[in-house]
Design an enzyme around this catalytic site. Structure first.
Site, PDB file in Angstrom:
ATOM      1  N   CYS A   2       0.808  -1.217   0.000  1.00 40.28           N
ATOM      2  CA  CYS A   2       0.000   0.000   0.000  1.00 40.28           C
ATOM      3  C   CYS A   2       0.845   1.272   0.000  1.00 40.28           C
ATOM      4  O   CYS A   2       1.915   1.312   0.601  1.00 40.28           O
ATOM      5  CB  CYS A   2      -0.884   0.044   1.235  1.00 40.28           C
ATOM      6  SG  CYS A   2      -2.017  -1.320   1.322  1.00 40.28           S
ATOM      7  N   ARG A  27       5.504  -0.093  -6.014  1.00 40.10           N
ATOM      8  CA  ARG A  27       5.493  -0.841  -4.762  1.00 40.10           C
ATOM      9  C   ARG A  27       4.582  -2.068  -4.859  1.00 40.10           C
ATOM     10  O   ARG A  27       4.644  -2.960  -4.025  1.00 40.10           O
ATOM     11  CB  ARG A  27       4.977   0.050  -3.625  1.00 40.10           C
ATOM     12  CG  ARG A  27       5.835   1.270  -3.381  1.00 40.10           C
ATOM     13  CD  ARG A  27       5.068   2.311  -2.602  1.00 40.10           C
ATOM     14  NE  ARG A  27       4.774   1.899  -1.248  1.00 40.10           N
ATOM     15  CZ  ARG A  27       5.559   2.096  -0.210  1.00 40.10           C
ATOM     16  NH1 ARG A  27       6.710   2.697  -0.380  1.00 40.10           N
ATOM     17  NH2 ARG A  27       5.201   1.702   0.991  1.00 40.10           N
ATOM     18  N   TRP A  72      -2.740  -2.872  -1.739  1.00 41.53           N
ATOM     19  CA  TRP A  72      -2.255  -4.227  -1.992  1.00 41.53           C
ATOM     20  C   TRP A  72      -3.019  -5.090  -0.997  1.00 41.53           C
ATOM     21  O   TRP A  72      -2.780  -5.034   0.204  1.00 41.53           O
ATOM     22  CB  TRP A  72      -0.747  -4.284  -1.733  1.00 41.53           C
ATOM     23  CG  TRP A  72      -0.080  -5.527  -2.216  1.00 41.53           C
ATOM     24  CD1 TRP A  72       0.358  -5.782  -3.482  1.00 41.53           C
ATOM     25  CD2 TRP A  72       0.269  -6.672  -1.441  1.00 41.53           C
ATOM     26  NE1 TRP A  72       0.945  -7.026  -3.533  1.00 41.53           N
ATOM     27  CE2 TRP A  72       0.903  -7.594  -2.300  1.00 41.53           C
ATOM     28  CE3 TRP A  72       0.102  -7.023  -0.097  1.00 41.53           C
ATOM     29  CZ2 TRP A  72       1.371  -8.831  -1.870  1.00 41.53           C
ATOM     30  CZ3 TRP A  72       0.557  -8.255   0.340  1.00 41.53           C
ATOM     31  CH2 TRP A  72       1.193  -9.140  -0.553  1.00 41.53           C
ATOM     32  N   ASN A  98      -2.039   2.230   5.585  1.00 43.20           N
ATOM     33  CA  ASN A  98      -0.994   1.315   5.110  1.00 43.20           C
ATOM     34  C   ASN A  98      -0.601   0.466   6.305  1.00 43.20           C
ATOM     35  O   ASN A  98      -0.188   0.998   7.333  1.00 43.20           O
ATOM     36  CB  ASN A  98       0.202   2.135   4.588  1.00 43.20           C
ATOM     37  CG  ASN A  98       1.303   1.252   4.026  1.00 43.20           C
ATOM     38  OD1 ASN A  98       1.189   0.026   4.024  1.00 43.20           O
ATOM     39  ND2 ASN A  98       2.352   1.871   3.546  1.00 43.20           N
ATOM     40  N   GLY A  99      -0.771  -0.834   6.206  1.00 46.81           N
ATOM     41  CA  GLY A  99      -0.413  -1.709   7.322  1.00 46.81           C
ATOM     42  C   GLY A  99      -1.466  -2.775   7.528  1.00 46.81           C
ATOM     43  O   GLY A  99      -2.317  -3.010   6.669  1.00 46.81           O
ATOM     44  N   GLU A 467      20.116 -16.232  -6.036  1.00 51.24           N
ATOM     45  CA  GLU A 467      19.531 -15.009  -6.603  1.00 51.24           C
ATOM     46  C   GLU A 467      19.106 -15.238  -8.063  1.00 51.24           C
ATOM     47  O   GLU A 467      18.038 -14.787  -8.475  1.00 51.24           O
ATOM     48  CB  GLU A 467      20.530 -13.846  -6.481  1.00 51.24           C
ATOM     49  CG  GLU A 467      20.177 -12.588  -7.253  1.00 51.24           C
ATOM     50  CD  GLU A 467      18.825 -11.972  -6.909  1.00 51.24           C
ATOM     51  OE1 GLU A 467      18.179 -12.397  -5.930  1.00 51.24           O
ATOM     52  OE2 GLU A 467      18.388 -11.076  -7.652  1.00 51.24           O
ATOM     53  N   LYS A 471      15.336 -14.682  -9.442  1.00 55.97           N
ATOM     54  CA  LYS A 471      15.040 -13.754 -10.535  1.00 55.97           C
ATOM     55  C   LYS A 471      14.164 -14.424 -11.585  1.00 55.97           C
ATOM     56  O   LYS A 471      13.193 -13.867 -12.038  1.00 55.97           O
ATOM     57  CB  LYS A 471      16.369 -13.282 -11.137  1.00 55.97           C
ATOM     58  CG  LYS A 471      16.491 -11.907 -11.585  1.00 55.97           C
ATOM     59  CD  LYS A 471      16.286 -10.784 -10.602  1.00 55.97           C
ATOM     60  CE  LYS A 471      15.712 -11.003  -9.293  1.00 55.97           C
ATOM     61  NZ  LYS A 471      15.642 -10.166  -8.250  1.00 55.97           N
ATOM     62  N   GLU A 474      10.533 -15.126 -10.192  1.00 56.43           N
ATOM     63  CA  GLU A 474       9.695 -13.945  -9.979  1.00 56.43           C
ATOM     64  C   GLU A 474       8.932 -13.498 -11.214  1.00 56.43           C
ATOM     65  O   GLU A 474       7.779 -13.098 -11.113  1.00 56.43           O
ATOM     66  CB  GLU A 474      10.555 -12.750  -9.519  1.00 56.43           C
ATOM     67  CG  GLU A 474      10.905 -12.757  -8.071  1.00 56.43           C
ATOM     68  CD  GLU A 474      11.644 -11.493  -7.687  1.00 56.43           C
ATOM     69  OE1 GLU A 474      11.105 -10.699  -6.915  1.00 56.43           O
ATOM     70  OE2 GLU A 474      12.781 -11.297  -8.170  1.00 56.43           O
ATOM     71  N   HIS A 490      23.848 -35.653  -3.030  1.00 51.08           N
ATOM     72  CA  HIS A 490      23.154 -36.015  -1.790  1.00 51.08           C
ATOM     73  C   HIS A 490      21.645 -36.039  -1.958  1.00 51.08           C
ATOM     74  O   HIS A 490      20.918 -36.084  -0.969  1.00 51.08           O
ATOM     75  CB  HIS A 490      23.571 -35.056  -0.665  1.00 51.08           C
ATOM     76  CG  HIS A 490      25.045 -35.064  -0.425  1.00 51.08           C
ATOM     77  ND1 HIS A 490      25.685 -36.128   0.182  1.00 51.08           N
ATOM     78  CD2 HIS A 490      26.006 -34.179  -0.767  1.00 51.08           C
ATOM     79  CE1 HIS A 490      26.983 -35.876   0.216  1.00 51.08           C
ATOM     80  NE2 HIS A 490      27.206 -34.702  -0.348  1.00 51.08           N
ATOM     81  N   LYS A 587       6.919  -4.413  -4.435  1.00 53.55           N
ATOM     82  CA  LYS A 587       8.317  -3.973  -4.384  1.00 53.55           C
ATOM     83  C   LYS A 587       8.747  -3.699  -2.950  1.00 53.55           C
ATOM     84  O   LYS A 587       9.872  -3.980  -2.562  1.00 53.55           O
ATOM     85  CB  LYS A 587       8.450  -2.700  -5.230  1.00 53.55           C
ATOM     86  CG  LYS A 587       9.855  -2.123  -5.287  1.00 53.55           C
ATOM     87  CD  LYS A 587      10.661  -2.814  -6.346  1.00 53.55           C
ATOM     88  CE  LYS A 587      12.079  -2.311  -6.455  1.00 53.55           C
ATOM     89  NZ  LYS A 587      12.948  -3.335  -7.058  1.00 53.55           N
TER      90      LYS A 587
END
Ligand code: AGP
Length: 592
Positions: A2, A27, A72, A98-99, A467, A471, A474, A490, A587
């Site tokens: 948010c 975001r 969001w 927001n929260g 990473e 990537k 996502e 293993h 984000k």
């Protein structure tokens, strides 16, 4: 997640707010809304489509005061009814949040027991109903907002537009809140980027502070003692007037290619700048590098550099796993936090607890004026410029580069470290301008039909494998697993069959022979093998494809991530996915 935006000034509020919300959309959001005040009346618009100055927005009256929100979804699905702002029944105030109100179920039950009508599924509306209830008990709006806010559990930030006096009230606890102080105008937002074309002067609102904004003036009150605060105005270094894709179709590709410059920006620190942190690192009993997601993998990479270059007892720690380390953390340990946004709830929570333990905190953040920087004893910035694509690319490498020169500084070779990075940056320019991009695109064609892929790394390339896999996951939504090459025998080797795509990452170091032999083993079982790294290992009998990356020895692991960023990009373009805003992701992850 948010985003909050507010404006009181001389311009057309509707245009400024919609523009501000668009700058907050990176975001992550699924719905949005704005409220404007005109002649004492609140006019609202809420939508679940893309943020734009559409006809319905243009039909709203002209006004200089308003608030806006990008949502969001957390409580309740994506619908106009659940979008913010949420207006009071008498339509005299409206609120954005927001929260997450953690005690929302209990508060809601109380209201229902009192036969209060609840129209949406959100925790936000509960705040509005509680404020109405408090105000009915003869309190004014401002006092009602404060008393209700005190009842909310969790990290919450709210902004309220009051139609009676044309003021905006906002309270922060957790989620960020920043004031932008312009000429005859005041902005209020979740980040500085959203109002950055208009003003450089900012005031960061702290937790449990209330802001009261009216035309040309504002007041910040510390709610813990009800005293008006003498605020500190900070000047931003840059005005980001145009945030656009330039010649690129997507921010992601633009940000990947920018890395030949952001490598250079990340080393803008002198021996003097790094001196006190380096000293603290040497004196600490242990250094914990923390972060989440991509920042967590950068933490692993920096810990590797500190151990292997600096000889430091450094350990990476995922922010959301900090609790299990608390029993062994000592006040003499030093924490280095990494974050692009500076507002990641998991990381903030960890830092607050580690601070209580007496640890000193250093941070490397990309956004300015953030909570993580403010919690830190040593503040550093990755200087990568705005990163708009939800998937982090240039900030990851900036973090690694900074960690690299920090380790070099610890052993008294900052100059040498910077020289190596400058060479890497130069080679990267050639890498991006060469036929590499089309051959990576060609490789991505091969991956379109794959559902499972594996990436093997070891030592300095272990976190690069993690990473790299994040990537690709996502944006392409494919299952890609990065793991230590040592794990192969293993168990993981059971998954390899004819045609399985396996990547191997190789630097010119002692671990390369293990990666090579692991790749030979998967090749023998029919895998389609792709090598990434030093040209020395481009062996036709082991690899079906090979991408040579810039760099030698230890710093080369940083550039080894770039082919994965590009594969993620080209593969996802082929799949027709939403590159800059992948599904379900935000984000800035400001809630837990
Ligand atoms: C990166 O591609 C991700 N979107 C995500 O893992 C991100 O790195 C993580 O949420 C941490 O964010 P931060 O760097 O803003 O703290």
């Amino acid at each position: 997640m948010c985003g909050i935006f507010g404006y009181i000034g001389k311009r057309d509020a509707k245009r400024i707010i919609v523009e501000g919300l668009k700058r907050l959309e990176y975001r992550g959001y699924d719905s949005w809304g704005i409220a404007l005040l005109e002649k004492g009346k609140i006019h609202q618009y809420r939508d679940i489509s893309e943020i734009s100055t559409n006809k319905r927005i243009l039909d709203l009256p002209c006004s200089n005061i308003g608030i806006g929100h990008t949502r969001w979804a957390t409580h309740g699905g994506v619908s106009k009814k659940n979008a913010h702002p949420h207006i009071s029944l008498t339509k005299d105030f409206t609120l954005v949040q927001n929260g997450i109100v953690e005690n929302f179920e209990d508060l809601k039950k109380d209201l229902i027991a009192k036969h209060v009508t609840i129209k949406s599924e959100t925790d936000t509306e509960i705040i509005v109903r509680l404020i109405e209830e408090a105000r009915n008990k003869e309190k004014n709006l401002k006092e009602s907002i404060i008393s209700v806010f005190e009842r909310l559990k969790g990290r919450n930030t709210i902004a309220v537009l009051d139609s009676k006096n044309g003021k905006i009230y906002a309270i922060r606890n957790g989620s960020p809140l920043i004031l932008g102080i312009g000429k005859e105008e005041i902005f209020l937002a979740s980040d500085t980027l959203s109002f950055s074309p208009y003003c450089k002067n900012i005031v960061v609102v702290d937790n449990l502070e209330m802001v009261e904004i009216e035309h040309n003036s504002f007041k910040v009150t510390d709610l813990t003692n009800s005293k008006v605060k003498n605020v500190t105005v900070t000047k931003l270094k840059y005005l980001y007037e145009d945030i656009d894709k330039g010649e690129y179709k997507h921010y992601m590709l633009k940000e990947i290619v920018e890395q030949s410059n952001t490598f250079i920006n990340a080393i803008a620190y002198s021996e003097k700048d790094l001196q006190s942190l380096s000293k603290s690192i040497k004196q600490s009993s242990r250094v914990y590098i923390i972060g989440a997601g991509t920042a967590g993998f950068a933490a692993g990479q920096i810990a590797y550099f500190l151990r292997n270059i600096g000889g430091i007892d450094a350990q990476d720690l995922r922010s959301y796993e900090f609790a299990s380390y608390l029993p062994i953390v000592k006040p003499t340990d030093l924490i280095v936090a990494l974050s692009q946004s500076g507002e990641t709830a998991d990381t903030i929570e960890a830092l607050e607890e580690l601070k209580k333990k007496g640890c000193k905190i250093a941070s490397l953040v990309n956004m300015l004026g953030t909570t993580i920087s403010r919690l830190s004893d040593y503040q550093f910035f990755s200087n990568a410029g705005p990163e708009i694509c939800v998937a982090s690319t240039k900030v990851f490498t900036s973090q690694c580069v900074w960690g690299y020169i920090l380790a070099k500084n610890i052993v008294g070779d900052l100059k040498g470290g910077k020289r190596e990075i400058l060479t890497l940056a130069k080679e990267l320019k050639t890498f991006f301008s060469s036929k590499n991009l089309s051959s990576i695109d060609e490789i991505s064609k091969k991956l379109v039909k794959q559902e499972h892929m594996f990436i093997l790394g070891k030592g300095q390339n272990f976190n690069i494998a993690l990473e790299g896999s994040l990537k690709i996951k996502e944006i392409s939504y494919k299952h890609v697993e990065g793991f230590a090459a040592g794990e192969l025998k293993h168990g993981v080797i059971a998954l390899i069959e004819k045609g399985t795509v396996v990547f191997g990452i190789l630097s010119n170091d002692r671990d390369s022979k293990d990666i090579l032999s692991a790749m030979e083993q998967v090749k023998a079982r029919g895998a389609f093998t792709i090598g990434i790294g030093d040209k020395k290992f481009k062996k036709k009998d082991v690899f079906d494809r090979y991408i040579v990356t810039p760099g030698r020895d230890i710093a080369s692991s940083i550039t080894n991530v770039i082919p994965f960023q590009l594969i993620s990009y080209y593969l996802s373009v082929r799949l027709g996915n939403n590159i800059d805003k992948p599904r379900n992701l935000a984000k800035s992850v400001t809630v837990k």
